[in-house]
Design an enzyme around this catalytic site. Sequence first.
Site, mmCIF file in Angstrom:
data_model
loop_
_atom_site.group_PDB
_atom_site.id
_atom_site.type_symbol
_atom_site.label_atom_id
_atom_site.label_comp_id
_atom_site.label_asym_id
_atom_site.label_seq_id
_atom_site.Cartn_x
_atom_site.Cartn_y
_atom_site.Cartn_z
ATOM 1 N N LYS A 190 0.807 -1.219 0.000
ATOM 2 C CA LYS A 190 0.000 0.000 0.000
ATOM 3 C C LYS A 190 0.845 1.276 0.000
ATOM 4 O O LYS A 190 0.330 2.356 -0.319
ATOM 5 C CB LYS A 190 -0.917 0.005 1.221
ATOM 6 C CG LYS A 190 -1.879 -1.173 1.279
ATOM 7 C CD LYS A 190 -2.863 -1.176 0.122
ATOM 8 C CE LYS A 190 -3.894 -2.282 0.289
ATOM 9 N NZ LYS A 190 -4.873 -2.298 -0.826
ATOM 10 N N LYS B 36 1.112 5.523 -4.722
ATOM 11 C CA LYS B 36 1.686 4.212 -5.041
ATOM 12 C C LYS B 36 2.442 4.283 -6.366
ATOM 13 O O LYS B 36 3.549 3.740 -6.495
ATOM 14 C CB LYS B 36 0.581 3.153 -5.111
ATOM 15 C CG LYS B 36 -0.183 2.964 -3.823
ATOM 16 C CD LYS B 36 -1.419 2.098 -4.049
ATOM 17 C CE LYS B 36 -2.334 2.118 -2.825
ATOM 18 N NZ LYS B 36 -3.625 1.465 -3.080
ATOM 19 N N GLU C 187 -6.430 -1.571 -10.237
ATOM 20 C CA GLU C 187 -7.529 -1.406 -11.191
ATOM 21 C C GLU C 187 -8.200 -0.049 -11.033
ATOM 22 O O GLU C 187 -8.978 0.362 -11.898
ATOM 23 C CB GLU C 187 -8.561 -2.517 -11.000
ATOM 24 C CG GLU C 187 -8.082 -3.886 -11.444
ATOM 25 C CD GLU C 187 -9.167 -4.945 -11.339
ATOM 26 O OE1 GLU C 187 -9.322 -5.715 -12.297
ATOM 27 O OE2 GLU C 187 -9.862 -5.002 -10.292
#
Length: 217
Positions: A15, A74, A165
């Site tokens: 994460k 990220k 996604e």
Amino acid sequence: MSHLIDAVKNRYTTKAFDSSRLLTEAQLADIKTLLQFSPSSVNSQPWHFIIATTESGKQKIAKSTENYGFNTPKILNASAVVALCTKTTLDDGYLQSLLNQEQKDGRISDEASKQAIATGRAFFVGMHNNELKDCQHWMDKQVYLALGTLLLGAAVMGIDACPIEGFDASALNHELGLRDKGYGATVLVALGYRSPTDFNANLPKSRLAQTTIFTEI
């Protein structure tokens, strides 16, 4: 095998990445090999991979997460980001290029085997194009096989990863000019090393029990 099982058990969706730790050129070369040799139905290989390792490259990909702000860090803090893209069509010219490559690599021994491979591949492509009418979805499935190969391979290499996604595929297609090249963005993967602040790193893995997910017959 124990090393592989350990990697599967210990990998997790990262994460937060440590932006100061970078992948080596050798590691990036291995990442490319993992993707290149991923399996696909009838060896269709309906993919293209964009690999961003520069700040400018990661910024381009990050533009697609404006509505998914939790994913932007990220992408920006990872050492590398891979955009796995799917072809928009499997036309005759592309199918012929696959056949030519197979012949070059020694998979085709004579004209009869060449015709058999061509006929078999054309059957499945035609089925998904004309009868099932799900060719794009079918190609996306092959790209997800590459995603699985990448995630597993990265874990064995000791590289942290986060499949993503949550991004605007249309925005990324526009930013990278993918549609003009015959591709569309399907899924992203951020790669690198976890940050000490990653809350997910120390949480226990949670999976359904094997007695629930397996039936032996």
